[in-house]
Scaffold this motif. Sequence first.
Motif, mmCIF file in Angstrom:
data_model
loop_
_atom_site.group_PDB
_atom_site.id
_atom_site.type_symbol
_atom_site.label_atom_id
_atom_site.label_comp_id
_atom_site.label_asym_id
_atom_site.label_seq_id
_atom_site.Cartn_x
_atom_site.Cartn_y
_atom_site.Cartn_z
ATOM 1 N N ASN A 27 -6.209 20.964 11.893
ATOM 2 C CA ASN A 27 -5.238 20.170 12.635
ATOM 3 C C ASN A 27 -3.936 20.955 12.783
ATOM 4 O OD1 ASN A 27 -2.778 18.064 12.341
ATOM 5 N ND2 ASN A 27 -4.448 17.125 13.494
ATOM 6 N N TYR A 61 -2.816 12.869 14.129
ATOM 7 C CA TYR A 61 -4.012 12.500 14.872
ATOM 8 C C TYR A 61 -3.724 11.656 16.110
ATOM 9 C CZ TYR A 61 -6.146 14.418 10.730
ATOM 10 O OH TYR A 61 -6.504 15.271 9.698
ATOM 11 N N GLY A 62 -2.465 11.589 16.519
ATOM 12 C CA GLY A 62 -2.105 10.952 17.780
ATOM 13 C C GLY A 62 -2.531 9.502 17.886
ATOM 14 N N GLU A 78 -5.227 6.052 20.769
ATOM 15 C CA GLU A 78 -5.470 7.389 20.247
ATOM 16 C C GLU A 78 -5.435 8.340 21.429
ATOM 17 O OE1 GLU A 78 -8.639 9.841 17.411
ATOM 18 O OE2 GLU A 78 -9.005 7.740 17.940
ATOM 19 N N TYR A 79 -4.572 9.341 21.369
ATOM 20 C CA TYR A 79 -4.386 10.219 22.524
ATOM 21 C C TYR A 79 -4.009 11.612 22.046
ATOM 22 C CZ TYR A 79 0.697 9.798 21.884
ATOM 23 O OH TYR A 79 1.971 9.863 21.364
ATOM 24 N N ASP A 80 -3.941 12.550 22.961
ATOM 25 C CA ASP A 80 -3.654 13.948 22.646
ATOM 26 C C ASP A 80 -2.150 14.152 22.542
ATOM 27 O OD1 ASP A 80 -3.856 16.659 22.211
ATOM 28 O OD2 ASP A 80 -4.065 17.157 24.340
ATOM 29 N N GLY A 81 -1.591 13.792 21.396
ATOM 30 C CA GLY A 81 -0.159 13.926 21.203
ATOM 31 C C GLY A 81 0.190 13.869 19.730
ATOM 32 N N GLU A 82 1.497 13.892 19.447
ATOM 33 C CA GLU A 82 2.001 13.808 18.081
ATOM 34 C C GLU A 82 3.130 12.773 18.035
ATOM 35 O OE1 GLU A 82 3.058 17.789 16.976
ATOM 36 O OE2 GLU A 82 0.972 18.465 16.885
ATOM 37 N N ARG A 100 5.268 16.485 21.013
ATOM 38 C CA ARG A 100 4.726 17.408 22.019
ATOM 39 C C ARG A 100 5.071 17.017 23.445
ATOM 40 N NH1 ARG A 100 -1.470 17.644 20.582
ATOM 41 N NH2 ARG A 100 -1.545 18.654 22.614
ATOM 42 N N HIS A 101 5.206 15.724 23.716
ATOM 43 C CA HIS A 101 5.278 15.267 25.102
ATOM 44 C C HIS A 101 6.585 14.591 25.494
ATOM 45 C CE1 HIS A 101 1.105 16.316 25.345
ATOM 46 N NE2 HIS A 101 0.737 15.393 24.477
#
Length: 305
Positions: A27, A61-62, A78-82, A100-101
């Motif tokens: 991770n 784990y977003g 749950e998504y691709d982020g922090e 991150r976003h």
Amino acid sequence: MYAPPEEIKTEVFARLPDKFRRKDPDNAWSLVNRRGLAADSFIEGPSFDRDGNLYIVDIPYGRIFRISPAGEFTLVAEYDGEPNGLKIAREGRIVITDYRHGLMTLDPASGKVSSLLERRWSERFKGVNDLVFAGNGDIYFTDQGQTGMHDPTGRVYRLRVDGALDQIVNTVPSPNGLVLNGSEHILYVAATRGNAIWRIPLMPDGTASKVGIFIQLSGSLGGPDGLAMDEQDNLAIAHAGLGTVWIFSRLGEPLYRVRSCQGLATTNLAYGGADNRNLYITESETGCVLVARLPVAGRAMASHR
């Protein structure tokens, strides 16, 4: 000399169930922030909705979880982020600070996470951390990244309701949690690596003047993280690495020390309960939410937008 602060005990309100715990040795967040040690979770960003449910984030784990008043966990997104910070405005709007976003919004019904503000002009943020709503709907948020005493360039912004973005300060060693006082003319910011709480007076035009240190703390394992304010303008400080929440008066007098009954990673906090006198604390390393009973009610989250 100040009298020693009165001690207040905590108990475990809820624990992240084993079925939601992971151990991914690759991770990306854990490689940097845990020095390669696998983390099964790292919970943060507690905030209550109007039905008394507590929302928290899981940074590596977003994930966004909702915890019922009975302590039951539901995976909302749950998504691709922090996701690092989360706040729910009085009217129900949910905003996330994602490292991150940038700023994101969450629709709790569908679990959809959408971008609100990804960049300032054409420049990406260093890594946004936490946020607070003003009464008029403005959002104040911190841009921490990897800043610290070696690089005191962390920033604090205000996103106005009309979309204008103002940089309030840009010299903070690791800006983290933040909160406004009752009259909203003082912004308090946790400077984690400086082990201090900054006091930022806000002028009538919204700019800062005569910024200073309100509280200087100590400890080598972390520093002040999340902040909250009660109805008497007493400031609650989650001291990560010390297993403590400090509560100081508006004059800077130490009033209470709330001790963790679990680990030392007391990262963030939110007032809740029927009379808003329960203080809920994320203990991030054990994946537990702690609760303590306080004598003064917390201030309700602002924003009527």
